[in-house]
Motif scaffolding. Structure first.
Motif, PDB file in Angstrom:
ATOM      1  N   SER A 107      -5.661  -5.596  13.453  1.00 34.19           N
ATOM      2  CA  SER A 107      -6.701  -4.726  13.996  1.00 34.19           C
ATOM      3  C   SER A 107      -7.675  -5.494  14.884  1.00 34.19           C
ATOM      4  O   SER A 107      -8.649  -4.936  15.359  1.00 34.19           O
TER       5      SER A 107
ATOM      6  N   ASP B  71      -3.915  -6.806   7.846  1.00 35.38           N
ATOM      7  CA  ASP B  71      -4.694  -5.686   8.390  1.00 35.38           C
ATOM      8  C   ASP B  71      -5.758  -6.189   9.357  1.00 35.38           C
ATOM      9  O   ASP B  71      -5.947  -5.636  10.434  1.00 35.38           O
TER      10      ASP B  71
ATOM     11  N   GLN C   2       2.532   0.688   0.991  1.00 32.42           N
ATOM     12  CA  GLN C   2       1.213   0.063   1.051  1.00 32.42           C
ATOM     13  C   GLN C   2       0.647  -0.151  -0.354  1.00 32.42           C
ATOM     14  O   GLN C   2       0.095  -1.213  -0.654  1.00 32.42           O
TER      15      GLN C   2
END
Length: 147
Positions: free
Chosen positions: A64, A60, A45
Motif C-alpha cells: 500500500s 500490506d 486472509q
C-alpha cells in the motif's frame, strides 16, 4: 458485461467478482482474466493472519506504499528485452520473481544475469520506493505496467 467490455477493447484486462463457485465458472467462460471471490479471499486472509500476523502486516504496508520505504512493483517485459546486470535494475531494486503465465507459483525464480526475457513476461521487483520508481522511469527491459 465482460463480453461488452471485450467488444470495446479486446486487450482489456478484466477482473470480475464472483459470489459463488458457479459464478466463477461462468465468469471464466465469459473471458474474465481474473476472478475474485470475496469469501475465498477473506478465508485466506484470516488463515494468514492466524499463522503469520506480522508478515501479513508487513506485506500490506509494503503493497500500500504505507510508511515503509520498501515496496514491490510489477513490470511487464517489452519484446526483445534482455536482463542486463548490474545496470538493470537500478541499485536497491531486486528481482523477486519472474512470471511467464498465470498461475505461476511453480515458475517463481530470481532471474539470472543476462538471461533473455520473454516478451510479456512479468518481473516482480522489491526495493525502496525510489528505486522502484527509477526502475519504472528508466525503462530497462520493462515499462508501463507498474502496480
Amino acid at each position: 458485461m465482460i463480453l461488452s467490455a471485450r467488444a470495446l477493447n479486446p486487450g482489456l484486462f478484466v477482473v470480475a467478482r464472483a459470489s459463488s463457485t458457479s459464478a466463477e465458472d461462468k465468469l471464466a467462460r465469459a473471458g474474465a482474466d481474473r476472478i475474485v471471490s470475496p469469501y475465498t479471499m477473506a478465508g485466506r486472509q484470516l488463515a494468514q493472519l492466524a499463522a503469520r500476523p506480522r508478515v501479513v502486516d508487513f506485506l500490506d504496508a509494503a503493497l500500500s506504499h504505507g510508511e515503509l520505504s520498501f515496496s514491490l512493483a510489477e513490470l511487464r517485459v517489452l519484446p526483445g528485452a534482455r536482463w542486463r546486470a548490474p545496470r538493470w535494475p537500478p541499485a536497491r531494486a531486486r528481482p523477486v520473481s519472474s512470471w511467464r503465465s498465470w498461475p505461476a507459483i511453480a515458475g517463481w525464480q530470481n532471474p539470472p544475469d543476462d538471461r533473455l526475457l520473454a516478451a510479456d513476461e512479468t518481473l516482480v521487483l522489491s526495493g525502496s520506493v525510489d528505486a522502484l520508481d527509477a526502475a519504472h522511469d528508466e525503462g530497462g527491459p520493462a515499462a508501463a505496467d507498474r502496480s
